[in-house]
Scaffold this motif. Structure first.
Motif, mmCIF file in Angstrom:
data_model
loop_
_atom_site.group_PDB
_atom_site.id
_atom_site.type_symbol
_atom_site.label_atom_id
_atom_site.label_comp_id
_atom_site.label_asym_id
_atom_site.label_seq_id
_atom_site.Cartn_x
_atom_site.Cartn_y
_atom_site.Cartn_z
ATOM 1 N N SER A 1 -3.314 1.941 -7.449
ATOM 2 C CA SER A 1 -2.788 2.297 -6.147
ATOM 3 C C SER A 1 -1.265 2.159 -6.221
ATOM 4 O O SER A 1 -0.712 2.077 -7.316
ATOM 5 C CB SER A 1 -3.385 1.376 -5.080
ATOM 6 N N ARG A 2 -0.614 2.066 -5.092
ATOM 7 C CA ARG A 2 0.841 1.907 -5.103
ATOM 8 C C ARG A 2 1.286 0.640 -5.806
ATOM 9 O O ARG A 2 2.297 0.620 -6.495
ATOM 10 C CB ARG A 2 1.381 1.875 -3.682
ATOM 11 N N HIS A 3 0.536 -0.458 -5.609
ATOM 12 C CA HIS A 3 0.982 -1.751 -6.108
ATOM 13 C C HIS A 3 0.020 -2.461 -7.058
ATOM 14 O O HIS A 3 0.374 -3.500 -7.609
ATOM 15 C CB HIS A 3 1.259 -2.686 -4.916
ATOM 16 N N GLU B 1 -8.123 0.345 -3.482
ATOM 17 C CA GLU B 1 -7.347 0.937 -2.393
ATOM 18 C C GLU B 1 -6.665 -0.187 -1.638
ATOM 19 O O GLU B 1 -7.291 -1.201 -1.320
ATOM 20 C CB GLU B 1 -8.246 1.710 -1.420
ATOM 21 N N GLU B 2 -5.401 0.001 -1.330
ATOM 22 C CA GLU B 2 -4.673 -0.992 -0.558
ATOM 23 C C GLU B 2 -4.990 -0.839 0.924
ATOM 24 O O GLU B 2 -5.170 0.269 1.419
ATOM 25 C CB GLU B 2 -3.184 -0.857 -0.820
ATOM 26 N N VAL B 3 -5.077 -1.969 1.597
ATOM 27 C CA VAL B 3 -5.319 -1.985 3.034
ATOM 28 C C VAL B 3 -3.967 -1.796 3.709
ATOM 29 O O VAL B 3 -3.123 -2.686 3.677
ATOM 30 C CB VAL B 3 -5.983 -3.311 3.492
ATOM 31 N N ARG B 4 -3.761 -0.617 4.246
ATOM 32 C CA ARG B 4 -2.538 -0.292 4.980
ATOM 33 C C ARG B 4 -2.924 0.656 6.099
ATOM 34 O O ARG B 4 -3.898 1.408 5.968
ATOM 35 C CB ARG B 4 -1.479 0.307 4.073
ATOM 36 N N ALA B 5 -2.184 0.618 7.176
ATOM 37 C CA ALA B 5 -2.511 1.439 8.337
ATOM 38 C C ALA B 5 -2.597 2.914 7.943
ATOM 39 O O ALA B 5 -1.719 3.436 7.256
ATOM 40 C CB ALA B 5 -1.458 1.242 9.422
ATOM 41 N N ARG B 6 -3.671 3.543 8.351
ATOM 42 C CA ARG B 6 -3.858 4.978 8.118
ATOM 43 C C ARG B 6 -4.986 5.461 9.016
ATOM 44 O O ARG B 6 -5.852 4.683 9.421
ATOM 45 C CB ARG B 6 -4.154 5.280 6.660
ATOM 46 N N ASP C 1 -13.508 -5.096 11.031
ATOM 47 C CA ASP C 1 -12.329 -4.358 10.568
ATOM 48 C C ASP C 1 -12.797 -2.995 10.072
ATOM 49 O O ASP C 1 -13.286 -2.856 8.951
ATOM 50 C CB ASP C 1 -11.624 -5.141 9.463
ATOM 51 N N ASP D 1 -4.859 -7.751 0.880
ATOM 52 C CA ASP D 1 -4.346 -6.410 1.177
ATOM 53 C C ASP D 1 -4.931 -5.312 0.301
ATOM 54 O O ASP D 1 -4.304 -4.265 0.121
ATOM 55 C CB ASP D 1 -2.816 -6.382 1.105
ATOM 56 N N ALA D 2 -6.119 -5.522 -0.260
ATOM 57 C CA ALA D 2 -6.759 -4.481 -1.068
ATOM 58 C C ALA D 2 -8.275 -4.630 -1.007
ATOM 59 O O ALA D 2 -8.801 -5.703 -0.741
ATOM 60 C CB ALA D 2 -6.292 -4.551 -2.523
#
Length: 180
Positions: free
Chosen positions: A51-53, A70-75, A98, A152-153
């Protein structure tokens, strides 16, 4: 499965981490790619995701393996879920505390199964129903999806039943590892 930060070159970092994991399982692992770009190490089933990080790699002696992170980020996931998820999956997702994490568990499960089958997300069927919260994949006898939480993932590993063992050993950041 091992997890690490991405760094500047995600693909190179993923390959290096996969070689390191492979060297704990076989002597002198040689990483090659087939025509579709899928990685191979003789004697092992392997999978890569980044993923990004984060980078996740998995290897197995016992049969096919797939990993997705997959990172947990608002989408906004409602459109994707409505298009690709079965009614049972949508209902389960809506009942979770969640909803985003629930969506990511289903999505990463689908991706991991596709990788384990060697056909990717599209060919494996985005509409393939996933076990709710992890477990046996009804449409692929003997294949199990296991979810691992990381800050966060969301990670999913698809592997033969009985092949995934969760431990805390890794040369990376001491993440949870699923070793099979």
């Amino acid at each position: 499965m091992w997890l690490a930060p991405v760094g500047a070159e995600p693909r190179l970092a993923a390959h290096n981490l996969l070689r390191t994991l492979g060297s704990t399982l076989v002597d002198n692992p040689t990483l090659r790619h087939d025509q579709s770009g899928r990685p191979h190490i003789p004697g092992l089933a392997v999978s890569i995701s980044y993923s990004r990080h984060l980078i996740a790699v998995a290897a197995s002696y016992g049969g096919p393996v797939g990993v997705d992170v997959e990172e947990v980020r608002a989408r906004d996931v409602a459109g994707l879920a409505g298009r690709w998820f079965a009614p049972r999956e949508l209902e389960w997702m809506g009942r979770q505390d969640d909803e985003l994490v629930a969506f990511l568990q289903l999505w990463t499960g689908k991706e991991a199964v596709g990788k384990a089958l060697g056909v990717g997300l599209g060919e494996a069927g985005l509409r393939r129903e996933m076990p709710l919260g992890g477990g046996a994949v009804e449409s692929v006898p003997g294949l199990v999806v296991t979810h691992l939480r990381w800050p966060d993932a969301v990670l999913a590993v698809a592997a033969p039943a009985g092949e995934v063992e969760v431990s805390r050993r890794s040369p990376t950041l001491d993440p949870p590892c699923a070793r099979g």
